[in-house]
Scaffold this motif. Structure first.
Motif, PDB file in Angstrom:
ATOM      1  N   UNK A   1       0.827  -1.208   0.000  1.00 20.38           N
ATOM      2  CA  UNK A   1       0.000   0.000   0.000  1.00 20.38           C
ATOM      3  C   UNK A   1       0.864   1.261   0.000  1.00 20.38           C
ATOM      4  N   UNK A   2       1.979   1.213   0.726  1.00 20.33           N
ATOM      5  CA  UNK A   2       2.903   2.356   0.729  1.00 20.33           C
ATOM      6  C   UNK A   2       3.415   2.606  -0.689  1.00 20.33           C
ATOM      7  N   UNK A   3       3.843   1.518  -1.345  1.00 22.09           N
ATOM      8  CA  UNK A   3       4.342   1.661  -2.718  1.00 22.09           C
ATOM      9  C   UNK A   3       3.225   2.180  -3.627  1.00 22.09           C
ATOM     10  N   UNK A   4       2.024   1.623  -3.451  1.00 17.34           N
ATOM     11  CA  UNK A   4       0.883   2.038  -4.274  1.00 17.34           C
ATOM     12  C   UNK A   4       0.562   3.515  -4.131  1.00 17.34           C
ATOM     13  N   UNK A   5       0.830   4.070  -2.926  1.00 16.59           N
ATOM     14  CA  UNK A   5       0.580   5.489  -2.707  1.00 16.59           C
ATOM     15  C   UNK A   5       1.580   6.381  -3.409  1.00 16.59           C
ATOM     16  N   UNK A   6       2.720   5.807  -3.776  1.00 17.87           N
ATOM     17  CA  UNK A   6       3.797   6.607  -4.384  1.00 17.87           C
ATOM     18  C   UNK A   6       3.917   6.391  -5.884  1.00 17.87           C
ATOM     19  N   UNK A   7       3.560   5.199  -6.340  1.00 14.24           N
ATOM     20  CA  UNK A   7       3.805   4.838  -7.736  1.00 14.24           C
ATOM     21  C   UNK A   7       2.477   4.731  -8.479  1.00 14.24           C
TER      22      UNK A   7
ATOM     23  N   UNK B   1      11.432   5.841   1.392  1.00 13.17           N
ATOM     24  CA  UNK B   1      12.635   6.535   0.926  1.00 13.17           C
ATOM     25  C   UNK B   1      13.222   5.829  -0.300  1.00 13.17           C
ATOM     26  N   UNK B   2      13.209   4.495  -0.261  1.00 11.65           N
ATOM     27  CA  UNK B   2      13.725   3.742  -1.409  1.00 11.65           C
ATOM     28  C   UNK B   2      12.931   4.089  -2.676  1.00 11.65           C
ATOM     29  N   UNK B   3      11.614   4.049  -2.554  1.00  9.24           N
ATOM     30  CA  UNK B   3      10.774   4.316  -3.726  1.00  9.24           C
ATOM     31  C   UNK B   3      10.967   5.772  -4.194  1.00  9.24           C
ATOM     32  N   UNK B   4      11.112   6.684  -3.247  1.00  5.45           N
ATOM     33  CA  UNK B   4      11.326   8.079  -3.646  1.00  5.45           C
ATOM     34  C   UNK B   4      12.655   8.251  -4.394  1.00  5.45           C
ATOM     35  N   UNK B   5      13.687   7.564  -3.948  1.00  3.32           N
ATOM     36  CA  UNK B   5      14.958   7.607  -4.673  1.00  3.32           C
ATOM     37  C   UNK B   5      14.809   7.049  -6.074  1.00  3.32           C
ATOM     38  N   UNK B   6      14.053   5.956  -6.186  1.00  2.00           N
ATOM     39  CA  UNK B   6      13.821   5.332  -7.494  1.00  2.00           C
ATOM     40  C   UNK B   6      13.032   6.275  -8.408  1.00  2.00           C
TER      41      UNK B   6
END
Lengths: 286, 286
Positions: free
Chosen positions: A8-14, B87-92
């Motif tokens: 869900x965290x990833x889904x909120x960012x990507x 943070x990892x996803x933001x860097x990506x």
């Protein structure tokens, strides 16, 4: 944080996360990582590891209804034994050939634990996502469920050859192509049927009623576990396709698919049930 | 078997292996795996890990002279700490944005050692490979060399903030596009300049004469190691582009590139030398 919360965290960012593969223009694109402690029981050959790891990525491509174009892999191991590496690459080449894709190489990585990463790309101008199921659609499953559970039993009991055979599944690319254009929602069953249905229900805002007698339980599972149906529905890692299809289209899809397609239930307004009883969100956690 | 021998095994089985990325029709496709013990020194932030790991795959796309389209990643860790994952996803996302690509998600994997796998795709109808260098071509390098070596010194000395900055390189996608159509051979410098030249020499059946004074040694390296030129040439992991270009085209390429391009020597018939002395095949072994 458990994996679901993390996703869900990833889904909120990507943007666009949440399907089996990402879609970029007409390309679908997916990546997976498998490793010894969780994915390759003792006795898994490097050939099987190559087949299965690359197959997992090809299954994600299939689950979008796309043609599989190519795959790449990273072979991470404490040392590069020539026979092992060669067998891994041969497994990767063979599973790609089985679905009309190309294995085009990758990289090596010195790694304490045997760990492989694989990625695949495919093409479709009409990807099947998880969010289009409607009440009344038929719920269909390709092939059989419980093959991986049966393999694990055989790894445990020492019938390693048969276990390896059961571990080498054929990614359902051709069935996925047959379903594309008809299926209203689709994903692969890598988390198990129960968990897959909960995920489709959430994405499509619907429910499912599964008929236990219609679930295609793998023959190899029947004599080795206490409750084959329960294991088949919850064990996961089978890489079959789970899709919803308007009932009128099932015949066409079956005619175009190279594997049997079972109607195991139907889409309802809400709730996930097996033979009328609630089916819990249990299954494989990666 | 060492990594070079292992890559030869893969090369014998997989058609087209041996470049920074595979080419499938007009798509380039690459995968990498990085992990804590070999790639992320203590103090590396998860943001930097996201940037650097996805950047490594984008650098492979750049090295083919392709436009970068999209990247995916697997985040493998013992537990999924929300801040770390975010943070990892933001860097990506940020490294993709820096080169005009999309970060489109990926997967999670419970893994004892922090391990990430990344893949990227790009587009080109005219990929630059490693085998076209001709005697007389200019040898060019983008940016500076030794940035990663300088970062490692700062991780050791405790200047972790600066170390992280130095670790976040910009993949040379735009410079690679400027070089495409002109460069006769190209790869990235992830194994170090010396090793890269030996690889290009083998692929193109040529040699190289490098002029030490022309090597763009990173400013940050000058005060922290004994022999900055030697470190810059052999340390590796800088992800700059190393290319051969007919001298007449260097001006055009420089005008189109967004980073400085240094002429560091020329292509010769055979042998790899630095200031007239043999330059050994030393460098980063992954």
């Amino acid at each position: 944080m458990n994996e679901r919360a993390a996703l869900d965290v990833v889904g909120g960012l990507v943007a666009g996360a949440g399907d089996d593969a990402a879609v970029v223009d007409d390309t679908v694109f997916t990546i997976d990582m498998l490793h010894e402690t969780t994915d390759f029981p003792a006795g898994t050959t490097r050939y099987t590891a190559g087949w299965r790891s690359v197959g997992a990525s090809l299954s994600d491509v299939a689950a979008m209804g796309a043609d599989a174009t190519a795959a790449v892999g990273v072979y991470g191991a404490p040392d590069f034994d020539e026979d092992g590496l060669r067998a891994y690459v041969e497994g990767a080449l063979d599973v790609c050939e089985a679905v009309g894709a190309e294995y085009v190489g990758g990289d090596l990585d010195g790694h304490d634990e045997f760990t492989v990463a694989t990625a695949a790309i495919g093409r479709t101008d009409d990807p099947v996502r998880r969010d289009g199921a409607s009440p009344g659609d038929a719920l269909v499953v390709t092939g059989t469920l419980g093959r991986t559970a049966a393999a694990m039993e055989r790894f445990d009991s020492g019938d390693v050859e048969r276990a390896n055979e059961l571990f080498r599944f054929e990614p359902r690319v051709r069935a996925g192509r047959a379903l594309a254009g008809h299926a209203t929602a689709m994903m692969d069953s890598s988390d198990g049927l129960a968990r897959s249905l909960h995920q489709l229900a959430e994405a499509s805002d619907c429910g499912f009623a599964v008929d236990g007698d219609s679930v295609p339980v793998a023959e190899e599972l029947r004599d080795v576990v206490e409750d084959p149906l329960d294991t088949a529905v919850t064990y996961g890692e089978d890489f079959e396709l789970v899709a919803t299809v308007p009932e009128s289209a099932v015949g066409v899809v079956r005619a175009e698919s190279d594997v049997p397609l079972s109607i195991v239930g139907e889409v309802t307004a809400s709730g996930v049930t097996l033979d009328g009883e609630p089916l819990a969100d249990r299954g494989w956690t990666h």
